[in-house]
Design a protein around this motif. Structure first.
Motif, PDB file in Angstrom:
ATOM      1  N   ALA A 198       0.807  -1.229   0.000  1.00 31.34           N
ATOM      2  CA  ALA A 198       0.000   0.000   0.000  1.00 31.34           C
ATOM      3  C   ALA A 198       0.838   1.277   0.000  1.00 31.34           C
ATOM      4  CB  ALA A 198      -0.971  -0.011   1.188  1.00 31.34           C
ATOM      5  N   PRO A 199       1.953   1.344   0.768  1.00 33.51           N
ATOM      6  CA  PRO A 199       2.743   2.597   0.762  1.00 33.51           C
ATOM      7  C   PRO A 199       3.368   2.911  -0.601  1.00 33.51           C
ATOM      8  CG  PRO A 199       3.268   1.263   2.696  1.00 33.51           C
ATOM      9  CD  PRO A 199       2.463   0.414   1.787  1.00 33.51           C
ATOM     10  N   TYR A 200       3.453   1.936  -1.489  1.00 34.87           N
ATOM     11  CA  TYR A 200       4.116   2.135  -2.780  1.00 34.87           C
ATOM     12  C   TYR A 200       3.124   2.351  -3.929  1.00 34.87           C
ATOM     13  CZ  TYR A 200       7.983   0.208  -0.082  1.00 34.87           C
ATOM     14  OH  TYR A 200       8.944  -0.008   0.888  1.00 34.87           O
ATOM     15  N   LEU A 201       1.837   2.386  -3.604  1.00 31.13           N
ATOM     16  CA  LEU A 201       0.843   2.609  -4.651  1.00 31.13           C
ATOM     17  C   LEU A 201       0.990   4.022  -5.204  1.00 31.13           C
ATOM     18  CD1 LEU A 201      -2.294   0.978  -2.974  1.00 31.13           C
ATOM     19  CD2 LEU A 201      -0.842   0.005  -4.763  1.00 31.13           C
ATOM     20  N   SER A 202       0.887   4.112  -6.519  1.00 28.98           N
ATOM     21  CA  SER A 202       1.089   5.404  -7.196  1.00 28.98           C
ATOM     22  C   SER A 202      -0.154   5.782  -7.995  1.00 28.98           C
ATOM     23  CB  SER A 202       2.305   5.323  -8.117  1.00 28.98           C
ATOM     24  OG  SER A 202       2.370   6.455  -8.956  1.00 28.98           O
ATOM     25  N   GLY A 203      -0.716   6.930  -7.636  1.00 25.90           N
ATOM     26  CA  GLY A 203      -1.880   7.413  -8.374  1.00 25.90           C
ATOM     27  C   GLY A 203      -1.542   7.749  -9.815  1.00 25.90           C
ATOM     28  N   SER A 204      -0.308   8.201 -10.069  1.00 27.04           N
ATOM     29  CA  SER A 204       0.069   8.551 -11.443  1.00 27.04           C
ATOM     30  C   SER A 204       0.145   7.308 -12.319  1.00 27.04           C
ATOM     31  CB  SER A 204       1.413   9.286 -11.444  1.00 27.04           C
ATOM     32  OG  SER A 204       2.443   8.446 -10.924  1.00 27.04           O
ATOM     33  N   VAL A 205       0.608   6.189 -11.739  1.00 27.18           N
ATOM     34  CA  VAL A 205       0.649   4.940 -12.508  1.00 27.18           C
ATOM     35  C   VAL A 205      -0.761   4.510 -12.877  1.00 27.18           C
ATOM     36  CG1 VAL A 205       1.215   2.485 -12.403  1.00 27.18           C
ATOM     37  CG2 VAL A 205       2.828   4.174 -11.488  1.00 27.18           C
ATOM     38  N   ARG A 206      -1.672   4.616 -11.919  1.00 25.35           N
ATOM     39  CA  ARG A 206      -3.058   4.241 -12.210  1.00 25.35           C
ATOM     40  C   ARG A 206      -3.655   5.170 -13.260  1.00 25.35           C
ATOM     41  NH1 ARG A 206      -7.254   3.245  -7.426  1.00 25.35           N
ATOM     42  NH2 ARG A 206      -6.664   5.370  -6.835  1.00 25.35           N
ATOM     43  N   GLY A 207      -3.373   6.460 -13.135  1.00 22.75           N
ATOM     44  CA  GLY A 207      -3.911   7.413 -14.101  1.00 22.75           C
ATOM     45  C   GLY A 207      -3.406   7.149 -15.514  1.00 22.75           C
ATOM     46  N   ASP A 208      -2.092   6.880 -15.633  1.00 22.66           N
ATOM     47  CA  ASP A 208      -1.534   6.595 -16.955  1.00 22.66           C
ATOM     48  C   ASP A 208      -2.148   5.316 -17.544  1.00 22.66           C
ATOM     49  OD1 ASP A 208       0.044   8.809 -16.693  1.00 22.66           O
ATOM     50  OD2 ASP A 208       1.863   7.705 -16.109  1.00 22.66           O
ATOM     51  N   ALA A 209      -2.288   4.283 -16.710  1.00 18.89           N
ATOM     52  CA  ALA A 209      -2.852   3.021 -17.198  1.00 18.89           C
ATOM     53  C   ALA A 209      -4.307   3.189 -17.598  1.00 18.89           C
ATOM     54  CB  ALA A 209      -2.726   1.957 -16.115  1.00 18.89           C
TER      55      ALA A 209
END
Length: 399
Positions: A301-312
């Motif tokens: 959980a501490p390494y989850l990235s909103g930008s990665v989700r947004g790009d995907a």
């Protein structure tokens, strides 16, 4: 087919049904319906074993009374008919006092019939042992005639009531219970055919005609088939539901594998990492896999990235992926990226970062079905791309 086997085989089926029901009976001993079902199976099994010609001969020899098996079989068959009606009374339900009163009345009536059968046999003269055709051979003998008629009437009542009410219930349920009821109805219809063959053969004797073959050769196979159907009907709802539950758990266990493999390196809790023996049930294996997945998700959980989700999500949308599926793919991409980031931090012995106030949260892990759906997206090329980018050195990513 051997005269004994034609009745022993369905007897074994009813016994198997009873054995399958016993654990449930122990758990729900105070349930009158379950007690009635088990009583019905027990008595039905006894009828089939006692009515087989080899058993009839053995009982007659053991007691030393010619045709002693006749009232014994008729009494047990009468108890079976009473059990059918008692089962229906409890199945239908209603005010407890009314159900209890009707059950006592049913038991009293059929107990009275049983006593009458014994008295009639004691008054009759049946000196010739008949193993297969007693009903027709003594159809015109005083007191034996009344005994035979009485047991047929009592059995008819129980069989018709069971068949009719199961048919009505059949139209109100579905799934394994519906299939089980359909089998019981089919068994009831076959049993009514058995009774009809017996009645016609007896009536023919009263009219000085010889239609004994109906009772001797047609009725026993119908009784055997009826017992098989009724036994299967009681077994199927339990076994069918169990098989369906196990198969569903197995499919979920298999479909969770991609997500489990992704998070396997992030799982740390003792409960999630302990080994499960080969003898463990599929349900336990599935629960263990879910526990490991949720433990892994908590650790990444501490390494989850909103930008990665947004790009995907943007990439999936451009590719024409439906909105809900695109969101799930984006979630999977974010998890895959977080797993690689956590692995890199572990190698560097770096502590996990503090999550920012707007840290992304996982949306597809709240229940088993959604978790399975999320797992199935890990074969997406978008997820593979996110995984590859997270594994690249930072310098390479910015070149």
């Amino acid at each position: 087919m051997n005269d004994g086997l034609i009745l022993y085989i369905p007897g074994v089926v009813l016994m198997a049904a009873l054995v399958i029901k016993l654990p449930e009976l122990r758990r729900t001993w105070h349930d009158p319906v379950m007690r009635s079902v088990c009583a019905l199976l027990l008595v039905g099994c006894a009828v089939l074993f006692l009515a087989a010609p080899p058993t009839i001969a053995a009982v007659n020899d053991l007691t030393g009374v010619t045709n002693f098996s006749a009232p014994l079989v008729y009494c047990v068959l009468t108890a079976f008919s009473g059990s059918c009606i008692a089962l229906i009374i409890n199945w239908r339900g209603g005010p407890p006092e009314q159900v209890r009163r009707l059950s006592v009345l049913c038991i009293g009536v059929y107990a009275g019939v049983t006593v009458a059968l014994v008295v009639l046999f004691a008054l009759a003269e049946a000196p010739v042992e008949r193993l297969r055709d007693l009903d027709t051979y003594y159809a015109t003998t005083p007191f034996m005639r009344e005994m035979i008629t009485l047991y047929l009437v009592a059995h008819t009542l129980g069989s018709v009531v069971l068949t009719f009410l199961c048919w009505r219930w059949l139209r109100q349920v579905d799934g394994a219970l519906r299939t089980g009821l359909a089998l019981i109805v089919l068994g009831g219809v076959l049993d009514i055919g058995y009774i009809a063959a017996k009645f016609v053969a007896v009536f023919a004797r009263w009219a000085d005609r010889d239609w004994d073959y109906l009772s001797t050769y047609i009725a026993p196979p119908l009784a055997s088939a009826a017992a098989l159907m009724v036994g299967a009907g009681f077994i199927f709802p339990l076994v069918g539901e169990r098989a369906s539950t196990t198969w569903r758990a197995y499919l979920q266990f298999r479909r969770l594998k991609p997500l489990w493999l992704e998070l396997r390196g992030s799982t740390t809790s003792a409960a999630a990492t302990m080994k499960i023996g080969w003898w463990a049930s599929v349900e336990l294996r599935k629960c263990h896999r879910e526990a490991a997945i949720r433990d892994g998700l908590l650790n990444v959980a501490p390494y989850l990235s909103g930008s990665v989700r947004g790009d995907a999500l943007a990439t999936a949308t451009v590719q024409g992926v439906p909105r809900e599926e695109a969101e799930m793919v984006a979630e999977a991409a974010m998890i895959a990226s977080a797993c690689r980031a956590q692995a890199a931090a572990s190698l560097a012995a770096a502590p996990p970062p503090d999550p920012p106030p707007d840290a992304p949260r996982l949306a597809y892990t709240d229940d088993s079905d959604r978790l399975v759906s999320l797992s199935q997206t890990f074969g997406s090329t978008i997820v593979a791309t996110a995984r590859w980018r997270a594994a690249m050195p930072e310098s390479s990513c910015h070149e």
